[in-house]
Design an enzyme around this catalytic site. Structure first.
Site, mmCIF file in Angstrom:
data_model
loop_
_atom_site.group_PDB
_atom_site.id
_atom_site.type_symbol
_atom_site.label_atom_id
_atom_site.label_comp_id
_atom_site.label_asym_id
_atom_site.label_seq_id
_atom_site.Cartn_x
_atom_site.Cartn_y
_atom_site.Cartn_z
ATOM 1 N N SER A 930 82.138 -98.761 126.710
ATOM 2 C CA SER A 930 83.554 -98.648 127.046
ATOM 3 C C SER A 930 83.779 -98.952 128.521
ATOM 4 O O SER A 930 82.852 -98.994 129.332
ATOM 5 C CB SER A 930 84.061 -97.245 126.731
ATOM 6 N N HIS A 931 85.039 -99.146 128.858
ATOM 7 C CA HIS A 931 85.404 -99.473 130.239
ATOM 8 C C HIS A 931 84.872 -98.422 131.211
ATOM 9 O O HIS A 931 84.275 -98.762 132.246
ATOM 10 C CB HIS A 931 86.928 -99.575 130.349
ATOM 11 N N MET A 932 85.084 -97.146 130.904
ATOM 12 C CA MET A 932 84.685 -96.097 131.840
ATOM 13 C C MET A 932 83.174 -95.957 131.927
ATOM 14 O O MET A 932 82.636 -95.541 132.964
ATOM 15 C CB MET A 932 85.332 -94.773 131.438
#
Length: 974
Positions: A930-932
């Protein structure tokens, strides 16, 4: 003791007779309908009810002698039974009718026309029915001597929404079966009536337990010695003498708080605020414990506040807490329990590992496992005694099986907004069960013999829009990604063509991925059908056996691209019966597909990167055009689909492949874990640039570049950066410049090794170009998301303005369905009326959505009624460890510095948190890619991504945590 009120006078004879109830006991021949029905009839008569017992065989001889046994004749016979039941019940009598009558038409007629209708379905496996077969019906059907047998050659339509399902075989006896029928039907009767006064009123914790002691049938209360603060201050010696004089006073005891304001009937519970001291032995220790409890009252203490002493419960098999409503008021029993430690306080202290959480729809106690059924019975009894349908109960089960009530208090639930009544929730859950069954059937255009549904696989909706999104968020996500765009991208990249299959299904507003459809879409197009079918079934079986992998399916379960460690990873397929020829076929197809995607000159990702740039150029054209708001919204979304989310889906696929290739470098020994982390930190993404630009750019320039971002990308109620900049950023103090990203370089030996591996695996790319692809794949995914969210964010702002133009608030607009905007663009009519109608429908639908509880992974229809939460296996990012205080995203942002921050999702709109000098962070949802997760790797910040609901809530209540990412542990320090 609380006085029991006098019975209410009976209605006068001349008053209208209240209709009786009809207990429709249904099931196949041999299921035990007559036996259970007669026992139920006997119990009702003993309770003083006027009641008739109607047996199906006897009824046929009296009122259906002219009918045969074909499906049509059976339906006509069942309708005669139903009308007779209505006639008798209308005269005030209860009716128990034991009948097969397995027709949806009849069941629906009963529900619509008999006010007191209660449907009990006796479910028995066909093998057990054949074994019983006292009438020889099934044996005759198999030999051909008997025809028109329900469940054999006459279809049996199992009840759609029964009040109770009883698996009437095995250990279930007749008396217990009738107990469950009476309990379930009493619960349904109570739900439709005004709450009666309880036999027991909530007082202090100790007084409530004392009042319940002589009344409880389904559990015991431990004896107690109760004292007030005033008693202790005036006569401590007398108190200690009273404790010692108790038969158990010399053994281990527990000293507990019972303040006046702790657990009263106001719903303002102070649960956990005051101390209790466990395992106390001897008068001096008891005195110290009492002083400690009183000290915990602090300035709130008064002489009327109480303390009580009870024997310590040892040798505990199960202990935990039950809520008899969900936090939003939904009709669920929620049991959080510990069946491993032998202690009573692991759940309440919030420090237990391996805790279990079980959800059960209140109308379906039959779905509860035997070990928890007595707990459900106790809670139901307490609801009746206390006349309260929302309670919080602490319990324990001794190793001898004895169930103990430790505490009961009113449960504060959030019933804001329009409430969905329990019957609507029951009907909705039955609808979901039917939909799961229908979508699980074999499909001519899908591989795989069964379906499975999840909130996190593939385009994980839990991470992006949440588990209960409002209608506008959900409809936009479907419009932009999961209805069609996702399948077009997979087809374009060489996977199976799943166009026309929606990826996301909405179970009354709860978004789930159809995982069978998803798994089909990861099969390369040129894989033979037979192999494709076996692969999809293998993937589904693997997820069912390891449901904690639902947020890691592409890394741990499926094979969607060629990597340098693919031959090793395919060993799991060989262990499950796939032949060497199968493996070669799949390996070749994945190699061809991967070569088309990563090619240094013609790679598919390059075309998608150009499309994203085209969207950036088209964006101002739409914004500056002289068109109305509805047209502007429509075209922002249309452009966003064609030039934004479609290429973004492709670049996201390239990003997944890039990360898998990088991980394979580690698996084959080309890189070590530290070098892989250095590579990730060297990647120049939008997220890393935000931190640098925040330190360097003037406020206006920074917001012009990043102002469209919002923590909830699809949520109209989530403010943009440029709408509330001071909420997200501290502009007043010196801004940290941050360190430059590390430089990553491969050695000559590593380059040679990669070149050798690429040739061995027939990947048509050189080492440097592959590194460029991996870097570009990760960066391209983040950049394309940044670009397309500008169009989406502006569309949301325009929808808000459109609503304001017609008297709607932003909160109203959150309940719109995007279909209303699309319709307004293409049709004439009143804008205001169309918006109001959509908002009203959305509010009603969401009131139901917020009261539904479903498992994160659904594998069968039965699981929607009762389920355990599967264990979570979060993703630990970096190899660092940090110990720090805890903060939540809703706290003042200036308090984040030096803390471990709890964030609901891994949405890119939360990038602003990295300007707040956090020590680490935990997300409730999100995957390893994921992005985070990428941002944490870039910045070297310890993070736990995708903790899941249970762990996230448990850790969030701690004051201080240790995130030990090296050993993949989270420790509660305080």
């Amino acid at each position: 003791m609380t006085n029991i009120k006098k019975a209410v006078r009976q209605p006068e004879a001349e008053h209208e007779v209240s209709p009786g109830r009809v207990f429709w006991v249904t099931g196949l021949s041999g299921a035990g309908k007559t036996t259970v029905g007669r026992e139920l009839w006997s119990r009702l008569r003993a309770a003083g009810r006027q009641v008739f017992f109607l047996d199906g065989d006897a009824l046929r001889a009296v009122i259906a002698e002219d009918l045969g046994h074909s499906a049509d004749n059976r339906r006509r016979s069942a309708m005669r039974n139903a009308r007779l039941c209505r006639l008798l019940a209308g005269q005030g009598a209860d009716v128990v009718c034991a009948t097969i009558s397995l027709f949806h038409e009849v069941q629906r007629w009963n529900r619509e026309n008999i006010p007191g209708y209660r449907e009990i379905y006796l479910r028995v496996p066909i093998d057990e029915l054949r074994r019983r077969d006292s009438k020889g019906i099934y044996a005759g059907a198999e030999s051909g001597d008997v025809r028109d047998v329900v469940g054999y050659d006459v279809p049996a339509e199992a009840p759609e929404a029964p009040d109770l399902v009883l698996d009437n075989h095995g250990a279930l006896d007749v008396a217990t079966a009738v107990d469950r029928i009476l309990a379930a039907c009493a619960s349904r009767d109570d739900a439709g009536a005004a709450q009666p006064a309880g036999l027991v009123a909530f007082k202090t914790k100790a007084e409530t337990l004392e009042a319940l002691t002589p009344l409880l049938r389904n559990g015991r209360v431990l004896p107690q010695v109760r004292l007030s603060v005033g008693d202790w201050r005036s006569d401590a010696a007398g108190v200690l003498a009273a404790v010692t004089a108790a038969p158990w006073g010399s053994d281990r005891v527990i000293v507990r708080s019972s303040a006046r304001t702790e657990d009263d009937a106001t719903g303002s519970s102070q649960a956990g605020r005051y101390d209790s001291v466990l395992g106390v032995v001897g008068s001096p220790a008891v005195a110290q414990a009492i002083d400690r409890v009183i000290d915990s009252f602090a300035n709130d203490a008064s002489d009327d506040d109480q303390i009580f002493v009870q024997p310590m419960l040892d040798r505990v098999a199960i202990a935990g807490v039950v809520f008899s409503r969900s936090p939003s008021g939904g009709p669920y029993f929620i049991i959080n329990y510990d069946d491993r430690s032998g202690l009573t306080d692991r759940v309440t202290a919030g420090v237990g590992d391996n805790l279990e959480t079980f959800f059960c729809l209140k109308s379906r106690p039959d779905a509860c496992p035997p070990s928890l059924a007595p707990v459900i019975a106790l809670v139901s009894e307490l609801e009746t005694l206390l006349a309260c349908d929302a309670i919080d109960v602490e319990f324990a089960v001794g190793d001898d099986g004895q169930l103990y009530l430790l505490q009961v208090r009113p449960l504060a639930v959030d019933r804001q907004g329009p409430a969905a009544d329990d019957a609507k929730v029951d009907t909705a859950v039955a609808d979901v069960a039917r939909k799961v069954e229908l979508l699980s059937r074999p499909h001519p255009y899908l591989h795989g013999s069964r379906a499975i549904f999840g909130i996190m696989p593939d385009w994980n909706p839990a991470e992006i829009i949440g588990v209960r999104p409002r209608p506008l968020s959900l409809s936009l996500y479907r419009e932009l990604i999961t209805d069609a765009i996702w399948a077009y991208q997979r087809d374009n990249y060489g996977y199976q063509n799943l166009r026309s299959f929606p990826l996301l299904v909405s179970f009354h507003g709860l978004p789930y991925i159809d995982v069978r459809v998803s798994f089909n879409s990861f099969i390369p197009r040129d894989v033979p059908d037979d192999l494709a079918g076996r692969l999809v079934n293998y993937y589904i079986d693997r997820l069912l056996s390891e449901p904690h992998l639902h947020d890691k399916v592409e890394f741990e379960i499926i094979f969607s691209c060629y990597t340098l460690d693919l031959p090793k990873r395919m060993g799991s397929l060989a262990e499950h019966g796939f032949s060497p020829e199968d493996l070669a076929e799949l390996s070749g197809a994945l190699r061809r597909l991967t070569n088309r995607i990563i090619h240094s000159e013609t790679g598919l990702w390059r075309r998608d990167r150009e499309k994203i740039n085209l969207l950036a150029r088209r964006f101002p054209t739409i914004c500056n055009a002289e068109i109305d708001k509805i047209s502007r919204i429509y075209w922002l979304i249309e452009d966003c689909k064609r030039y934004g989310t479609l290429p973004f889906a492709g670049l996201a696929r390239a990003g997944f492949i890039a990360v898998q290739l990088l991980q394979s470098f580690v698996e084959v020994g080309v890189l070590n874990a530290e070098e892989s982390a250095t590579f990730m930190a060297s990647v120049d993404t939008v997220g890393s640039r935000i931190g640098r630009d925040f330190a360097q750019l003037p406020k206006a320039d920074f917001l012009a570049r990043y102002g469209h971002l919002r923590p909830g990308t699809y949520d109209i109620l989530s403010p943009r950066y440029d709408e509330m900049p001071d909420l997200y950023f501290d502009w007043s103090s010196a801004r940290p410049t941050g360190s430059a990203p590390p430089r990553f370089a491969l050695s000559i030996e590593q380059l040679r090794r990669i070149e050798q591996l690429l040739k061995e695996h027939e990947l048509n790319i050189d080492a440097l170009s592959l590194i460029e692809f991996i870097k570009a794949g990760i960066e391209g995914r983040e950049y394309s998301k940044f670009v397309f969210t500008r169009s989406l964010s502006d569309a949301l702002s325009l929808i808000r303005q459109l609503g304001e133009d017609h008297g709607l608030s932003a909160e109203d607009c959150a309940f719109l369905n995007y279909d209303a905007i699309r319709t307004l663009y293409s049709e004439s009519g009143s804008v205001r009326e169309a918006l109001l109608e959509s908002v009203a429908h959305g509010r009603d639908r969401h009131a139901l959505t917020r009261n539904l509880m479903l498992p994160p992974v659904i594998a069968s229809p039965d699981e929607v009624f009762a389920f355990h939460l599967p264990p979570s296996h979060p993703n630990f990012i970096t190899r660092k460890s940090v110990t720090a205080p805890v903060a939540s995203i809703g706290d003042p942002s200036e308090s984040f510095s030096g803390r471990i921050l709890f964030v609901p999702s891994a949405d890119p709109g939360f990038d602003w948190i990295f300007t707040r000098d956090i020590s680490g962070f935990v997300t409730q949802f999100g995957g390893a890619n994921s992005h985070m997760a990428i941002r944490a790797g870039e910045l070297g910040i310890p993070a736990v991504i995708g903790a899941g609901d249970a762990l996230f809530r448990r850790w969030q209540t701690a004051r201080k945590l240790c995130l030990d990412c090296t050993n993949q542990k989270v420790l509660v320090i305080a």
